[in-house]
Motif scaffolding. Structure first.
Motif, PDB file in Angstrom:
ATOM      1  N   UNK A  21      -0.403  -6.228 -12.929  1.00 31.19           N
ATOM      2  CA  UNK A  21      -1.824  -5.966 -12.694  1.00 31.19           C
ATOM      3  C   UNK A  21      -2.087  -5.447 -11.281  1.00 31.19           C
ATOM      4  N   UNK A  22      -1.308  -5.919 -10.301  1.00 34.24           N
ATOM      5  CA  UNK A  22      -1.530  -5.517  -8.912  1.00 34.24           C
ATOM      6  C   UNK A  22      -0.281  -5.811  -8.096  1.00 34.24           C
ATOM      7  N   UNK A  23      -0.121  -5.045  -7.002  1.00 35.33           N
ATOM      8  CA  UNK A  23       0.992  -5.279  -6.074  1.00 35.33           C
ATOM      9  C   UNK A  23       0.559  -4.774  -4.704  1.00 35.33           C
ATOM     10  N   UNK A  24       0.970  -5.495  -3.651  1.00 39.04           N
ATOM     11  CA  UNK A  24       0.555  -5.103  -2.304  1.00 39.04           C
ATOM     12  C   UNK A  24       1.421  -5.812  -1.279  1.00 39.04           C
ATOM     13  N   UNK A  25       1.167  -5.472  -0.017  1.00 41.74           N
ATOM     14  CA  UNK A  25       1.783  -6.160   1.117  1.00 41.74           C
ATOM     15  C   UNK A  25       0.666  -6.696   1.994  1.00 41.74           C
ATOM     16  N   UNK A 123      12.721  -6.171  -1.205  1.00 39.79           N
ATOM     17  CA  UNK A 123      11.573  -5.535  -0.557  1.00 39.79           C
ATOM     18  C   UNK A 123      11.321  -4.146  -1.116  1.00 39.79           C
ATOM     19  N   UNK A 124      12.410  -3.396  -1.369  1.00 40.56           N
ATOM     20  CA  UNK A 124      12.273  -2.040  -1.902  1.00 40.56           C
ATOM     21  C   UNK A 124      11.640  -2.049  -3.291  1.00 40.56           C
ATOM     22  N   UNK A 125      11.910  -3.083  -4.093  1.00 42.04           N
ATOM     23  CA  UNK A 125      11.326  -3.166  -5.431  1.00 42.04           C
ATOM     24  C   UNK A 125       9.818  -3.388  -5.354  1.00 42.04           C
ATOM     25  N   UNK A 126       9.364  -4.194  -4.408  1.00 45.35           N
ATOM     26  CA  UNK A 126       7.924  -4.401  -4.244  1.00 45.35           C
ATOM     27  C   UNK A 126       7.247  -3.105  -3.780  1.00 45.35           C
ATOM     28  N   UNK A 127       7.920  -2.354  -2.914  1.00 43.41           N
ATOM     29  CA  UNK A 127       7.381  -1.060  -2.487  1.00 43.41           C
ATOM     30  C   UNK A 127       7.266  -0.120  -3.683  1.00 43.41           C
ATOM     31  N   UNK A 133       2.053   1.871  -9.100  1.00 45.98           N
ATOM     32  CA  UNK A 133       0.698   1.457  -9.493  1.00 45.98           C
ATOM     33  C   UNK A 133      -0.338   2.409  -8.919  1.00 45.98           C
ATOM     34  N   UNK A 134      -0.111   2.846  -7.681  1.00 41.97           N
ATOM     35  CA  UNK A 134      -1.051   3.777  -7.046  1.00 41.97           C
ATOM     36  C   UNK A 134      -0.948   5.165  -7.653  1.00 41.97           C
ATOM     37  N   UNK A 135       0.275   5.567  -8.032  1.00 35.44           N
ATOM     38  CA  UNK A 135       0.481   6.905  -8.586  1.00 35.44           C
ATOM     39  C   UNK A 135      -0.110   7.021  -9.984  1.00 35.44           C
ATOM     40  N   UNK A 136       0.074   6.001 -10.807  1.00 37.52           N
ATOM     41  CA  UNK A 136      -0.453   5.973 -12.175  1.00 37.52           C
ATOM     42  C   UNK A 136      -0.115   7.251 -12.936  1.00 37.52           C
TER      43      UNK A 136
END
Length: 293
Positions: A21-25, A123-127, A133-136
């Motif tokens: 649903x969401x991912x961020x730093x 860390x690379x997987x979260x990036x 998600x942003x690209x969609x």
């Protein structure tokens, strides 16, 4: 320790559908941390990229340091605490899945945090999750799911099963059934015979088994037969008829199921595997000769 613990986990995750649903730093300081518990209606992965602090989950205080990976199921209250001189950089994602994870995870007694050595990989997987998600884009959902499965794979690879934990009754029952299946693949295995191993009514046993493994009992038995058959077909002294007998199936039915499972007939699978092994062996021998010369 329950010998089939990882088997149960892998069967579960193989069947699970995941929606991120969401991912961020997020960078946290003492002033930005709430002094109350948070509760989410989705599951959470938290990864400490930098810094230190602690998280309070179900009355337990867990130190958070670089490389700590935490999984929190929906509905579990938790809060992060920092000392005045502490800062914390968290990478996180919120996700939902197709199973009632809470009951399964309680049964399996899965630790909700681990410590990773390879910080860059996680860390690379979260990036990647955040970017997709942003690209969609057209293929973003596939790439997001692939990244999540990699993240879950890292979690399982680093999972430490505590030896002195007392397994739950449900886990002990499933372990008994899985052992029985592996020891009797050549026999006529029925739902009734499996249910008798753990003193359950067959109808209830089917629901119980599928709730933990994600497969019906007979589906699981047939998968184990095909997995075992693939290994047996690699042995020179096991022809197709012998393999069918060892997994408790008539040869015509075995051949049909094996082809449905692999896309190849047993004899063709055997020939292709033998050819691949011979080719790999020749390559290793050539490398050894070059090294010696």
């Amino acid at each position: 320790m329950i010998t089939n613990y990882i088997t149960i986990l892998m069967r579960h995750f193989e069947q699970m559908n995941i929606e991120v649903a969401a991912a961020a730093e997020t960078e946290l300081e003492t002033s930005s941390v709430r002094d109350r518990d948070d509760t989410y209606d989705c599951n959470r992965f938290l990864f400490v990229k930098e810094g230190s602090g602690k998280i309070i989950v179900q009355g337990k205080e867990i130190p958070m340091k670089q490389g700590t990976l935490i999984i929190l199921l929906s509905g579990i209250p938790h809060r992060i605490e920092l000392n005045p001189d502490e800062k914390l950089t968290l990478q996180w994602c919120h996700f939902r899945s197709s199973y009632e994870d809470r009951d399964l995870y309680r049964t399996l007694q899965i630790p909700f945090f681990i410590q990773l050595n390879n910080i860059q990989e996680a860390s690379a997987l979260f990036v990647r999750l955040r970017e997709e998600l942003a690209r969609d884009g057209l293929t973003s959902r596939l790439k997001i799911k692939a990244a999540m499965l990699e993240l879950i794979g890292i979690y399982l690879d680093n999972l430490s099963i505590i030896e002195n934990n007392e397994p739950s009754d449900d886990l002990q029952k499933i372990d008994m059934v899985l052992k029985y299946i592996d020891e009797h693949l050549g026999d006529n295995i029925t739902v009734e015979s499996l249910a008798r191993q753990v003193y359950l009514h067959p109808n209830y046993f089917i629901v119980f088994f599928k709730g933990i493994l994600g497969y019906s009992p007979i589906q699981y038995v047939n998968q184990r037969r095909m997995e075992t058959a693939k290994g047996l077909l690699l042995k020179p002294d096991c022809n197709v008829s012998a393999v069918a007998g060892k997994v408790g199936m008539q040869i015509y039915y075995f051949s049909r199921m094996f082809k449905a499972h692999t896309g190849l007939s047993p004899s063709r699978y055997r020939k292709q595997a033998a050819s691949f092994i011979a080719s790999a062996s020749d390559g290793e021998q050539e490398n050894e000769e070059e090294h010696e010369s």
